[in-house]
Design a protein around this motif. Structure first.
Motif, PDB file in Angstrom:
ATOM      1  N   UNK A  88      13.431   0.885  -4.274  1.00 53.62           N
ATOM      2  CA  UNK A  88      13.197   0.465  -2.719  1.00 53.62           C
ATOM      3  C   UNK A  88      13.090   2.084  -2.112  1.00 53.62           C
ATOM      4  N   UNK A  89      13.667   3.012  -2.517  1.00 53.52           N
ATOM      5  CA  UNK A  89      13.502   4.235  -2.116  1.00 53.52           C
ATOM      6  C   UNK A  89      12.041   4.901  -2.379  1.00 53.52           C
ATOM      7  N   UNK A  90      11.644   4.613  -3.606  1.00 50.87           N
ATOM      8  CA  UNK A  90      10.166   5.193  -3.893  1.00 50.87           C
ATOM      9  C   UNK A  90       9.330   4.411  -3.005  1.00 50.87           C
ATOM     10  N   UNK A  91       9.374   3.251  -2.787  1.00 53.74           N
ATOM     11  CA  UNK A  91       8.512   2.585  -1.907  1.00 53.74           C
ATOM     12  C   UNK A  91       8.222   3.002  -0.591  1.00 53.74           C
ATOM     13  N   UNK A  92       9.580   3.196  -0.046  1.00 51.00           N
ATOM     14  CA  UNK A  92       9.671   3.958   1.204  1.00 51.00           C
ATOM     15  C   UNK A  92       9.113   5.256   1.221  1.00 51.00           C
ATOM     16  N   UNK A  93       9.359   6.023   0.456  1.00 45.78           N
ATOM     17  CA  UNK A  93       8.628   7.463   0.189  1.00 45.78           C
ATOM     18  C   UNK A  93       7.183   7.183   0.375  1.00 45.78           C
ATOM     19  N   UNK A  94       6.680   6.418  -0.667  1.00 45.98           N
ATOM     20  CA  UNK A  94       5.211   6.142  -0.579  1.00 45.98           C
ATOM     21  C   UNK A  94       4.615   5.935   0.401  1.00 45.98           C
ATOM     22  N   UNK A  95       5.531   5.164   1.197  1.00 47.05           N
ATOM     23  CA  UNK A  95       4.869   4.337   2.630  1.00 47.05           C
ATOM     24  C   UNK A  95       4.631   5.539   3.490  1.00 47.05           C
ATOM     25  N   UNK A  96       5.745   6.482   3.811  1.00 49.41           N
ATOM     26  CA  UNK A  96       5.605   7.647   4.722  1.00 49.41           C
ATOM     27  C   UNK A  96       4.543   8.562   4.224  1.00 49.41           C
ATOM     28  N   UNK A  97       4.359   8.759   2.628  1.00 50.61           N
ATOM     29  CA  UNK A  97       3.532   9.920   2.346  1.00 50.61           C
ATOM     30  C   UNK A  97       2.209   9.381   2.425  1.00 50.61           C
ATOM     31  N   UNK A  98       1.943   8.185   2.457  1.00 46.29           N
ATOM     32  CA  UNK A  98       0.398   7.724   2.628  1.00 46.29           C
ATOM     33  C   UNK A  98      -0.121   7.961   4.064  1.00 46.29           C
TER      34      UNK A  98
END
Length: 660
Positions: free
Chosen positions: A208-218
């Motif tokens: 879940x944290x990885x998905x959240x990180x990818x969302x902000x980094x995109x």
């Protein structure tokens, strides 16, 4: 563990869906059962429900197989057309699958609705639309009379055809109960989706944290555009790019008279007419521009031009007249909720400030004069050898078919035009249960009369008109009418109660409520002045114009009393056919006979006939006997002979003279 939780959630979700769905169905069945019990205890409902088929006391959640208008007096031709449409559905599906391979992805979604092809330009499929009707529950259905597979189809044409099919497949009106089912299912899906995602975060926090990180980094990285990917994405998302209006999302039925006429393959024309006092009226037409005979159809109270085309190709007077060679005009008098007026800022109170006087002296004169202008101009353009019309003659014959209040308005129009020594342009009148005399009516109508007289000054300030207010409540009525078709016992109870209010009239009131001219966008209303005018006629037992009071009557009529139209029936100089309904308790046959007696005593060429119909059966039911009688009356009027033709010497001068 994650898989186990997902399975538990899936089973729980489906269990909750089933429980809520069945709970709602049990409540609906309970309501339907109680309605059936009450219906069984009500006295006198046998005559009211006579002729209305299929009152099984078991609720259904689908409309009847046959359109409602075909249930009473279905003809063999309509039966054949209905079977033809079912057979054509199979071939249409094969045709579409060959032309559009991409429809296979959506076939599961729309497999409930048969796909049909449509040819708008062809005149052949007109008869094939006989099962396209407006019962409020039947789906829009149209088939093509013939297919020519050998002819190439353009991609644009095929895509347009596909859009029509998707629109027809999804344009199924839902009732309130169906909306509740859908809303509960969506709510359950949303709740369990939130629960599922919450549990997923608890079991897999790193993911879940990885998905959240990818969302902000995109948001910080530039987006690389791949033409191939974009192209594929555009193709895959194409089915989702559909125009969806607010009305479509609510699944309400807001079809117009134009929709009925054009989808049945007939030509259509709309003409805007402005009255002397600024009201904007819609004159609709099924044009035969070169025809020397025309017919004008005028609706009654709480009605519109939709009533003349609501029975499909075979059972509607408008289509029957067109097929007999008439140029057909459909009049719409003032009184729509949309309040069309030249003054865009007119208040509701000012708009609804009128009586039946304005129908007969403002609306109908404007509509018929517009017909005269249009027909005269077209005939002179198409036939330049026609001589100039004289004061006592015209280039075409115009008949009028009127129902209920439309009949009273038309009689007022003819009498007042004759009093003013102006031409009324008409050659024959066919009046179906005309209003005008109302003293022989039910006790409820008498009670309404007293209420209007004694409380009129107060009520007129509160209720300038009678209609369903706001778009939400009109939408609710539209959807409840759908539910009444699915719950026969409830529908039967409503039918019986409304019939009691109407004095026992056995018209199909429930079916009429489902017609599309009672929709969320607009509906015909009745002004308080019209209701008060009818109450005045009932109290005085005379067919006369509106009583404004002695002082204002002197200004308008030149006498303290309003103009008595019945006393001036001797001015009517055209044949009149009066038709009454033996089961009509809204305007009883005795009241139509009152018209007949006065006309006969005044020397009018008048005929009288009775049919075993209720009040709304004259327009909203398929009655072949009545339709044959009306058409035979129209055919008695012959078009103008060759006496209008110029001599050969005069040809070449003044041809195609058109007046505005």
């Amino acid at each position: 563990m994650q898989r186990f939780v997902d399975d538990v959630l899936a089973v729980t979700k489906e269990s909750v869906k089933t429980f809520t769905y069945e709970s709602l169905n049990i409540i609906v069945r309970l309501i339907n059962g109680v309605s059936a019990l009450v219906l069984a205890l009500l006295p006198g409902k046998a005559n009211i429900l006579e002729g209305i088929q299929g009152w099984e006391l078991r609720p259904t959640f689908r409309g009847p197989r046959f359109p409602r208008w075909m249930e009473n007096g279905v003809s063999s031709f309509n039966q054949f057309i209905h079977e033809l449409s079912l057979d054509s559905d199979v071939s249409s599906q094969e045709y579409l699958s060959g032309e559009e391979g991409e429809e296979e992805e959506d076939s599961d979604e729309y497999e409930e609705y048969p796909k049909t092809t449509l040819s708008r330009s062809s005149r052949v499929p007109r008869a094939a639309f006989a099962d396209y009707v407006y019962s409020g529950v039947s789906k829009t259905r149209s088939i093509s009379g013939c297919q020519h597979p050998s002819q190439p189809h353009s991609p644009n044409g095929v895509q347009s055809l596909k859009d029509q099919i998707i629109h027809r497949a999804t344009d199924r009106r839902r009732g309130v109960i169906e909306d509740l089912h859908l809303a509960m299912e969506i709510f359950i899906e949303v709740v369990f989706d939130v629960i599922h995602k919450s549990i997923h975060v608890l079991f897999s926090p790193s993911e879940a944290l990885g998905t959240l990180f990818r969302l902000f980094s995109s948001h910080e990285r530039p987006i690389l555009v791949d033409n191939d990917v974009v192209e594929d994405a555009s193709v895959s998302s194409a089915p989702a790019e559909r125009n969806t209006s607010f009305r479509s999302s609510l699944n309400t039925d807001a079809r117009t008279c134009q929709d009925v006429i054009t989808e049945l393959g007939y030509p259509y024309e709309a003409i805007r007419v402005i009255t002397a006092d600024g009201y904007v009226l819609l004159l609709e037409r099924i044009p035969r521009r070169h025809a020397r005979k025309a017919v004008y159809l005028q609706h009654g109270i709480f009605d519109s031009s939709m009533g003349w085309v609501s029975n499909g190709v075979v059972g509607s007077p408008a289509f029957a007249a067109y097929d007999q060679g008439f140029d057909v005009f459909l009049g719409n008098i003032r009184g729509l909720v949309s309040r069309e007026h030249v003054n865009k800022n007119i208040s509701s109170r000012e708009y609804w400030k009128y009586s039946i006087n304005e129908y007969g002296t403002k609306d109908i004169p404007a509509l018929i004069e517009k017909i005269h202008q249009v027909k005269t101009a077209e005939l002179r353009l198409s036939k330049p050898d026609i001589e100039e019309e004289s004061n006592d003659d015209q280039l075409y014959k115009l008949c009028a078919i009127c129902h209920s209040l439309g009949g009273a308005s038309m009689l007022m129009y003819v009498v007042t035009r004759r009093l003013k020594s102006k031409p009324h342009r008409l050659s024959r009148l066919v009046l179906l249960s005309p209003a005008g005399f109302h003293h022989d009516s039910s006790l409820l109508f008498s009670a309404v009369e007293h209420v209007l007289f004694y409380l009129g000054p107060i009520l007129s300030r509160i209720f300038p008109a009678f209609y369903v207010p706001t778009r939400f409540f009109r939408m609710l009525v539209n959807k409840l009418a759908r539910d009444l078709q699915h719950l026969p016992a409830v529908g039967g109870l409503v039918q019986t109660l409304v019939a009691y209010v109407a004095g026992g009239d056995s018209s199909n009131w429930v079916g009429v409520l489902g017609l599309p001219h009672y929709n969320m966008n607009d509906m015909p209303g009745v002004s308080f002045g019209v209701a008060l005018h009818l109450a005045q006629m009932k109290r005085t037992r005379r067919f006369r114009m509106f009583d404004y009071g002695n002082a204002y009557n002197m200004k308008i009529y030149g006498s303290p009393e309003p103009l008595d139209l019945g006393e001036h029936y001797g001015l009517i100089d055209i044949p009149v056919d009066l038709v009454a309904g033996q089961r009509d308790t809204v305007i009883r046959s005795s009241m139509v006979k009152r018209h007949y007696k006065l006309m006969k005593d005044a020397g009018v060429d008048v005929s009288y006939n009775e049919f075993e119909y209720a009040h709304l059966d004259f327009t909203f039911s398929h009655r072949e006997e009545l339709l044959s009688y009306v058409m035979s009356s129209l055919l008695l009027v012959k078009p103008n002979s060759k006496k209008h033709q110029r001599t050969p010497r005069s040809r070449g001068k003044g041809q195609a003279s058109v007046r505005g």
